[in-house]
Design an enzyme around this catalytic site. Sequence first.
Site, short mmCIF file in Angstrom:
data_model
loop_
_atom_site.label_atom_id
_atom_site.label_comp_id
_atom_site.label_asym_id
_atom_site.label_seq_id
_atom_site.Cartn_x
_atom_site.Cartn_y
_atom_site.Cartn_z
N ARG A 73 -67.96 65.36 -17.12
CA ARG A 73 -68.07 64.30 -18.11
C ARG A 73 -67.13 64.46 -19.30
O ARG A 73 -66.45 63.52 -19.71
CB ARG A 73 -69.51 64.23 -18.66
CG ARG A 73 -70.47 63.48 -17.79
CD ARG A 73 -71.85 64.11 -17.86
NE ARG A 73 -71.80 65.42 -17.25
CZ ARG A 73 -71.94 65.62 -15.93
NH1 ARG A 73 -72.24 64.62 -15.16
NH2 ARG A 73 -71.83 66.83 -15.41
N THR A 74 -67.11 65.64 -19.88
CA THR A 74 -66.40 65.79 -21.16
C THR A 74 -64.91 65.59 -20.96
O THR A 74 -64.27 64.80 -21.67
CB THR A 74 -66.70 67.16 -21.78
OG1 THR A 74 -68.10 67.36 -21.77
CG2 THR A 74 -66.18 67.23 -23.21
N LYS A 103 -51.85 85.41 -17.57
CA LYS A 103 -50.85 86.48 -17.75
C LYS A 103 -51.14 87.28 -19.03
O LYS A 103 -50.34 88.12 -19.42
CB LYS A 103 -49.46 85.87 -17.85
CG LYS A 103 -49.04 85.06 -16.65
CD LYS A 103 -47.65 84.46 -16.88
CE LYS A 103 -47.55 83.08 -16.28
NZ LYS A 103 -46.40 82.34 -16.78
N ARG A 124 -62.16 73.30 -24.23
CA ARG A 124 -63.41 73.91 -23.76
C ARG A 124 -63.11 75.36 -23.41
O ARG A 124 -62.18 75.63 -22.65
CB ARG A 124 -63.99 73.19 -22.55
CG ARG A 124 -65.18 73.95 -21.95
CD ARG A 124 -65.98 73.16 -20.97
NE ARG A 124 -66.75 72.11 -21.65
CZ ARG A 124 -67.64 71.35 -21.04
NH1 ARG A 124 -67.88 71.50 -19.75
NH2 ARG A 124 -68.29 70.41 -21.70
N HIS A 152 -71.33 72.05 -29.00
CA HIS A 152 -70.69 70.96 -28.25
C HIS A 152 -70.83 69.71 -29.15
O HIS A 152 -71.63 68.82 -28.86
CB HIS A 152 -71.40 70.79 -26.91
CG HIS A 152 -70.65 69.97 -25.89
ND1 HIS A 152 -69.54 69.20 -26.19
CD2 HIS A 152 -70.87 69.80 -24.55
CE1 HIS A 152 -69.11 68.61 -25.08
NE2 HIS A 152 -69.90 68.96 -24.08
#
Length: 326
Positions: A73-74, A103, A124, A152
Amino acid sequence: QVIRRAYVEPGDVKAWHKLDCKHVVEAQQFGPEALHAIFAEAAQMEKVKPGTAEAKVLDGRVMATLFYEPSTRTRLSFESAITHLGGTVLSTESAGEYSSAAKGETLEDTIRTIENYADCIVLRHFQAGSAKRAALVSSVPIINAGDGPGQHPTQALLDVYSIKKEIGRLNNLKIGMVGDLLNGRTVHSLAYMLSMFEGVKMYFVAPKVVAMKEEIKTYLTGKGVEWEEVDDLNAVASDVDVLYMTRIQKERFDDMKQYTAARGKYIIDTKVMQQLRNDAVVLHPLPRVDEIAVEVDDDPRAAYFRQAKNGLYIRMAIVKQCLLGC
Ligand code: CP
């Protein structure tokens, strides 16, 4: 010379309006004035039609989505949001695996690189506090799309917008937050955000191993918000305007025995729905596993897919205000 723009500490409720660079880091940064502006903008976003001037307002603007944890969703609603407004997206999912983080590049170096290619960065990450770290070094807006078990904030914005639409008010609200209240970043942001409204009562219903964070309960007490920890989901269901369900977050457990014990303790099914008032709603940030039975989906009080749709409008509003206000 690049001037790094200052991150404004939480607690300044007008911060979101004052910032020259509008990072979205945590729910406490928003006050009633900012919420009112975002919700009014989101309501306008619901009416945007393809081909109109409003649908091109972000023409030439670029958003980078940098996701170190899975999302449906986000990420997609943010990407859809800027696309609906005429902008474009640079998309990185599984960033821990497929970006130069694999890396050994630091988050700070990654941000200072991407800021050269994009006008805002939707992040995120798996660590609480990572969005604030990113905001401290970024010259473009950082939007916290979930920082591990932290917060959030854009989910809280869409949750509160959904409550306003579904229930018709934000003051004098009774809400039951159910499930993984320790690791669930959505309930953390939601508790902070709802604390600004008058007469709100919060019930916390959770297995003991994932009870609501102490720092949030202390914050709520300090703000004079009434809250109570309760075991009986049926009793809470009969009293609330909003039943906010969450998933037990398997990925945050070290001990799978504890996860198994917590999972399945609280499930919303037709029996629980019989306790719920006719004018109450069930919300869930999604994804769900089995904590809401599929049989509940057809009940008009099951508002979680309408809630997910609101995520598009809220994120259109946020992205527009971040990019055009900067
Ligand atoms: N609600 C939410 O954050 O969903 P995703 O994990 O699918 O983005």
